[in-house]
Design an enzyme around this catalytic site. Structure first.
Site, PDB file in Angstrom:
ATOM      1  N   ARG A  12      31.617  18.372  63.743  1.00 37.06           N
ATOM      2  CA  ARG A  12      30.613  17.314  63.645  1.00 37.06           C
ATOM      3  C   ARG A  12      31.162  16.075  62.961  1.00 37.06           C
ATOM      4  O   ARG A  12      30.440  15.082  62.848  1.00 37.06           O
ATOM      5  CB  ARG A  12      29.424  17.818  62.823  1.00 37.06           C
ATOM      6  CG  ARG A  12      28.225  18.305  63.647  1.00 37.06           C
ATOM      7  CD  ARG A  12      27.200  18.842  62.648  1.00 37.06           C
ATOM      8  NE  ARG A  12      25.849  18.847  63.109  1.00 37.06           N
ATOM      9  CZ  ARG A  12      25.238  19.874  63.696  1.00 37.06           C
ATOM     10  NH1 ARG A  12      25.905  20.970  63.963  1.00 37.06           N
ATOM     11  NH2 ARG A  12      23.966  19.791  64.023  1.00 37.06           N
ATOM     12  N   ARG A  22      18.450  13.624  60.962  1.00 38.83           N
ATOM     13  CA  ARG A  22      19.593  14.330  61.566  1.00 38.83           C
ATOM     14  C   ARG A  22      20.168  13.524  62.726  1.00 38.83           C
ATOM     15  O   ARG A  22      21.375  13.517  62.944  1.00 38.83           O
ATOM     16  CB  ARG A  22      19.160  15.722  62.040  1.00 38.83           C
ATOM     17  CG  ARG A  22      19.037  16.717  60.873  1.00 38.83           C
ATOM     18  CD  ARG A  22      18.135  17.874  61.202  1.00 38.83           C
ATOM     19  NE  ARG A  22      18.576  18.637  62.345  1.00 38.83           N
ATOM     20  CZ  ARG A  22      17.761  19.335  63.139  1.00 38.83           C
ATOM     21  NH1 ARG A  22      16.463  19.366  62.889  1.00 38.83           N
ATOM     22  NH2 ARG A  22      18.245  19.997  64.161  1.00 38.83           N
ATOM     23  N   LYS A  46      22.679  22.448  73.227  1.00 37.91           N
ATOM     24  CA  LYS A  46      23.960  23.133  73.007  1.00 37.91           C
ATOM     25  C   LYS A  46      23.770  24.642  72.849  1.00 37.91           C
ATOM     26  O   LYS A  46      24.453  25.430  73.489  1.00 37.91           O
ATOM     27  CB  LYS A  46      24.655  22.580  71.746  1.00 37.91           C
ATOM     28  CG  LYS A  46      24.924  21.082  71.801  1.00 37.91           C
ATOM     29  CD  LYS A  46      25.622  20.584  70.546  1.00 37.91           C
ATOM     30  CE  LYS A  46      24.834  20.758  69.271  1.00 37.91           C
ATOM     31  NZ  LYS A  46      23.594  19.953  69.194  1.00 37.91           N
ATOM     32  N   ARG A  80      10.789  22.928  69.456  1.00 38.36           N
ATOM     33  CA  ARG A  80      11.700  24.077  69.502  1.00 38.36           C
ATOM     34  C   ARG A  80      11.134  25.275  68.753  1.00 38.36           C
ATOM     35  O   ARG A  80      10.629  25.172  67.653  1.00 38.36           O
ATOM     36  CB  ARG A  80      13.053  23.700  68.880  1.00 38.36           C
ATOM     37  CG  ARG A  80      13.955  24.902  68.633  1.00 38.36           C
ATOM     38  CD  ARG A  80      15.401  24.526  68.521  1.00 38.36           C
ATOM     39  NE  ARG A  80      15.693  23.509  67.521  1.00 38.36           N
ATOM     40  CZ  ARG A  80      16.865  22.876  67.430  1.00 38.36           C
ATOM     41  NH1 ARG A  80      17.847  23.158  68.275  1.00 38.36           N
ATOM     42  NH2 ARG A  80      17.048  21.966  66.505  1.00 38.36           N
TER      43      ARG A  80
HETATM   44  P1  ADP Z   1      21.085  21.555  65.943  1.00 40.13           P
HETATM   45  O1  ADP Z   1      21.138  22.763  66.838  1.00 40.13           O
HETATM   46  O2  ADP Z   1      19.731  20.949  65.921  1.00 40.13           O
HETATM   47  O3  ADP Z   1      22.141  20.560  66.265  1.00 40.13           O
HETATM   48  P2  ADP Z   1      22.397  23.153  63.950  1.00 40.13           P
HETATM   49  O4  ADP Z   1      21.788  24.492  63.896  1.00 40.13           O
HETATM   50  O5  ADP Z   1      23.686  22.994  64.670  1.00 40.13           O
HETATM   51  O6  ADP Z   1      21.332  22.088  64.464  1.00 40.13           O
HETATM   52  O7  ADP Z   1      22.624  22.617  62.464  1.00 40.13           O
HETATM   53  C1  ADP Z   1      21.606  22.676  61.501  1.00 40.13           C
HETATM   54  C2  ADP Z   1      22.140  22.099  60.189  1.00 40.13           C
HETATM   55  O8  ADP Z   1      23.243  22.899  59.723  1.00 40.13           O
HETATM   56  C3  ADP Z   1      22.697  20.687  60.267  1.00 40.13           C
HETATM   57  O9  ADP Z   1      21.691  19.695  60.155  1.00 40.13           O
HETATM   58  C4  ADP Z   1      23.647  20.688  59.068  1.00 40.13           C
HETATM   59  O10 ADP Z   1      22.942  20.556  57.847  1.00 40.13           O
HETATM   60  C5  ADP Z   1      24.234  22.092  59.110  1.00 40.13           C
HETATM   61  N1  ADP Z   1      25.460  22.137  59.950  1.00 40.13           N
HETATM   62  C6  ADP Z   1      25.632  22.835  61.102  1.00 40.13           C
HETATM   63  N2  ADP Z   1      26.863  22.639  61.606  1.00 40.13           N
HETATM   64  C7  ADP Z   1      27.496  21.790  60.755  1.00 40.13           C
HETATM   65  C8  ADP Z   1      28.779  21.186  60.740  1.00 40.13           C
HETATM   66  N3  ADP Z   1      29.688  21.416  61.713  1.00 40.13           N
HETATM   67  N4  ADP Z   1      29.078  20.357  59.697  1.00 40.13           N
HETATM   68  C9  ADP Z   1      28.201  20.118  58.714  1.00 40.13           C
HETATM   69  N5  ADP Z   1      26.964  20.643  58.675  1.00 40.13           N
HETATM   70  C10 ADP Z   1      26.604  21.470  59.682  1.00 40.13           C
HETATM   71  P1  ADP Z   2      20.789  22.146  70.243  1.00 39.81           P
HETATM   72  O1  ADP Z   2      21.449  23.477  69.993  1.00 39.81           O
HETATM   73  O2  ADP Z   2      21.695  21.168  70.913  1.00 39.81           O
HETATM   74  O3  ADP Z   2      20.146  21.578  69.019  1.00 39.81           O
HETATM   75  P2  ADP Z   2      18.806  23.732  71.719  1.00 39.81           P
HETATM   76  O4  ADP Z   2      19.590  24.484  72.704  1.00 39.81           O
HETATM   77  O5  ADP Z   2      18.281  24.459  70.543  1.00 39.81           O
HETATM   78  O6  ADP Z   2      19.611  22.384  71.270  1.00 39.81           O
HETATM   79  O7  ADP Z   2      17.581  23.042  72.498  1.00 39.81           O
HETATM   80  C1  ADP Z   2      16.628  22.231  71.813  1.00 39.81           C
HETATM   81  C2  ADP Z   2      15.232  22.480  72.389  1.00 39.81           C
HETATM   82  O8  ADP Z   2      15.165  21.919  73.715  1.00 39.81           O
HETATM   83  C3  ADP Z   2      14.876  23.950  72.547  1.00 39.81           C
HETATM   84  O9  ADP Z   2      13.510  24.100  72.298  1.00 39.81           O
HETATM   85  C4  ADP Z   2      15.213  24.277  74.012  1.00 39.81           C
HETATM   86  O10 ADP Z   2      14.373  25.291  74.530  1.00 39.81           O
HETATM   87  C5  ADP Z   2      14.937  22.939  74.694  1.00 39.81           C
HETATM   88  N1  ADP Z   2      15.846  22.648  75.820  1.00 39.81           N
HETATM   89  C6  ADP Z   2      17.184  22.907  75.879  1.00 39.81           C
HETATM   90  N2  ADP Z   2      17.709  22.457  77.049  1.00 39.81           N
HETATM   91  C7  ADP Z   2      16.687  21.889  77.735  1.00 39.81           C
HETATM   92  C8  ADP Z   2      16.597  21.238  79.018  1.00 39.81           C
HETATM   93  N3  ADP Z   2      17.663  21.076  79.818  1.00 39.81           N
HETATM   94  N4  ADP Z   2      15.371  20.779  79.395  1.00 39.81           N
HETATM   95  C9  ADP Z   2      14.286  20.934  78.589  1.00 39.81           C
HETATM   96  N5  ADP Z   2      14.316  21.536  77.381  1.00 39.81           N
HETATM   97  C10 ADP Z   2      15.494  22.007  76.946  1.00 39.81           C
END
Ligand code: ADP
Ligand code: ADP
Ligand code: ZN
Length: 226
Positions: free
Chosen positions: A90, A173, A15, A129
């Site tokens: 979420r 998570r 994302k 990551r």
């Molecule tokens: P990821 O990119 O791996 O999905 P995020 O950076 O979006 O992780 O979120 C990291 C943490 O921040 C989540 O595990 C949660 O604790 C908190 N968080 C982020 N967005 C939300 C949300 N919309 N509602 C509740 N907690 C959130």
């Molecule tokens: P999210 O915000 O949904 O948690 P991220 O954008 O941070 O996800 O991506 C999670 C990890 O996967 C990062 O290390 C990123 O570089 C990698 N990644 C993202 N998209 C791809 C893809 N299409 N193929 C391989 N690796 C990816």
């Protein structure tokens, strides 16, 4: 024209990676709840400390806290043309609150782009990551490494691993995602605005698919005449 888009998908689906590029290629603003919490924590605010206590355990921050933060954020002038929501909503409560707030300003969610990725790939993506301390760019030691280890290609900043990206917290998570966030897929499907995209494909392929899905909502500038 205002366009609001939600990027939906499990942790590690891509994302953040996709939202950054989409924001560069459109007039929409990237609003990421996790990034806002991490910024608050760096600034040492009360909000940051509160969020940290949940993030460290891989739990969701309470709805009321997240909702207030996001609804305030999208009042800012840079969100006038529209928003790419990343990591929010979420829960069902968050989705309802967002819908109501947008409706009160004659707005709505135009499209929800759902990135589907199998579980075992997600764990590897999360474990690998790396994020830039300076500009927030994201890399992956397995799939998408920076040219110089530990150094950001874009700005030369230092890369770090998020403390909640440990295997144990990541697994939790994912459980939280399945329980609390997955129901939103059906919620938006019922509204007829869900687009599923194969998030396992290459980053550039996913990006093109997203732009295609959004083409009907985005103002595109006309081709210059020869
Ligand atoms: P990821 O990119 O791996 O999905 P995020 O950076 O979006 O992780 O979120 C990291 C943490 O921040 C989540 O595990 C949660 O604790 C908190 N968080 C982020 N967005 C939300 C949300 N919309 N509602 C509740 N907690 C959130
Ligand atoms: P999210 O915000 O949904 O948690 P991220 O954008 O941070 O996800 O991506 C999670 C990890 O996967 C990062 O290390 C990123 O570089 C990698 N990644 C993202 N998209 C791809 C893809 N299409 N193929 C391989 N690796 C990816
Ligand atoms: Zn950087």
């Amino acid at each position: 024209m205002t366009t609001n888009v939600i990027l939906l998908g499990p942790p590690g689906a891509g994302k953040g990676t996709q939202a950054k590029t989409l924001a560069e290629r459109t007039s929409l603003s990237h609003v990421a709840s996790g990034d806002l919490f991490r910024a608050a924590l760096r600034e040492g605010t009360e909000l940051g400390m509160l969020a940290k206590s949940y993030m460290d355990r891989g739990e969701l921050v309470p709805d009321e806290v997240v909702i207030n933060m996001i609804l305030e954020r999208i009042q800012a002038p840079d969100c006038l043309a529209g928003v790419i929501f990343d990591g929010f909503p979420r829960t069902r409560e968050q989705a309802v609150a967002l819908g109501e707030s947008l409706a009160a300003h004659d707005g709505k969610i135009d499209a929800v782009l759902y990135l589907s990725v199998p579980n075992e790939v997600l764990l590897r993506r999360i474990a690998g990551r790396q994020t830039c301390k300076t500009c927030g760019a994201t890399y992956n030691i397995y799939y998408f490494p920076s040219h110089r280890p530990g150094i950001c290609d874009a700005c030369g900043g230092k890369l770090y691993q998020r403390s909640d990206d440990s295997m144990e917290t990541a697994q939790h998570r994912l459980d939280v995602y399945f329980e609390q966030t997955m129901p939103l897929i059906e919620y938006y499907q019922r509204q007829g605005i869900l687009h599923e995209i194969d998030g396992q494909r290459e980053i550039t392929w996913v990006n093109e698919e997203m732009l295609k899905a959004l083409s009907q909502y985005l103002v595109t500038s006309p081709q210059p005449e020869e």
